[in-house]
Design an enzyme around this catalytic site. Structure first.
Site, mmCIF file in Angstrom:
data_model
loop_
_atom_site.group_PDB
_atom_site.id
_atom_site.type_symbol
_atom_site.label_atom_id
_atom_site.label_comp_id
_atom_site.label_asym_id
_atom_site.label_seq_id
_atom_site.Cartn_x
_atom_site.Cartn_y
_atom_site.Cartn_z
ATOM 1 N N HIS A 38 0.783 -1.098 -0.064
ATOM 2 C CA HIS A 38 -0.047 0.082 0.030
ATOM 3 C C HIS A 38 0.924 1.209 0.042
ATOM 4 O O HIS A 38 1.956 1.246 0.741
ATOM 5 C CB HIS A 38 -1.008 0.057 1.226
ATOM 6 N N CYS A 108 -4.302 1.860 -4.555
ATOM 7 C CA CYS A 108 -3.608 3.070 -4.093
ATOM 8 C C CYS A 108 -2.279 3.517 -4.921
ATOM 9 O O CYS A 108 -1.758 4.346 -5.035
ATOM 10 C CB CYS A 108 -3.236 2.732 -2.747
#
Length: 164
Positions: A38, A108
């Site tokens: 992430h 993301c």
């Protein structure tokens, strides 16, 4: 002559697996992957990221993920915060609405790479953006595709534009 201000741009990288991917991937995928990544872009004193809730922001390291596992200096930008926020609003209305989030194809890391290019002209490291294809190219990864496609990630933060 007007003086230009330069703002540092950092990439915060988090391993969502907390080290499990490194340990289990050889047995499960037949190859080692170092993490399930992430990312967020840190600029203007905030961390910006994309998840199932849309484009979000928080103070750096302010998500439930805590401190990043690593940080990459992407350079600096002369784009003002006002112009950046206008750009984010545009992205939130189109490409990066929460309902367009997809763990494998539009996540993301896709957002971080696009924002990094807008701010600095640099993409984020390819080992991050190439990970979904690397996993899916394994026999077990192909089996996992339907499950992974239904997963959404929302590490907290405040919606930047009010768009979902």
């Amino acid at each position: 002559m007007a003086q230009t201000t330069s703002y540092p741009v950092l990439l915060y990288i988090y391993d969502l697996s907390r080290g499990m991917a490194r340990q289990m991937s050889p047995a499960m995928l037949g190859k080692q992957i170092d993490g399930i990544w992430h990312t967020g872009i840190v600029v203007y004193g905030n961390e910006f990221f994309f998840g199932s809730g849309g484009i979000m922001s928080c103070p750096p390291s302010g998500t439930v993920l805590g401190d990043p596992d690593s940080m990459v200096d992407l350079g600096s930008t002369e784009v003002t915060e006002e112009i950046f926020m206008e750009h984010l609003t545009s992205l939130a209305d189109s490409t990066f609405r929460g309902d367009k989030y997809n763990l494998l194809e539009h996540n993301c890391n896709t957002f971080s790479s696009e924002v990094a290019q807008f701010l600095t002209g640099n993409k984020i490291p390819s080992y991050i953006t190439d990970l979904p294809n690397e996993v899916l190219s394994s026999p077990f990864g192909a089996f996992l595709r339907p499950l992974l496609a239904s997963v959404s990630v929302n590490p907290g933060g405040n919606n930047v534009t009010g768009q979902q």
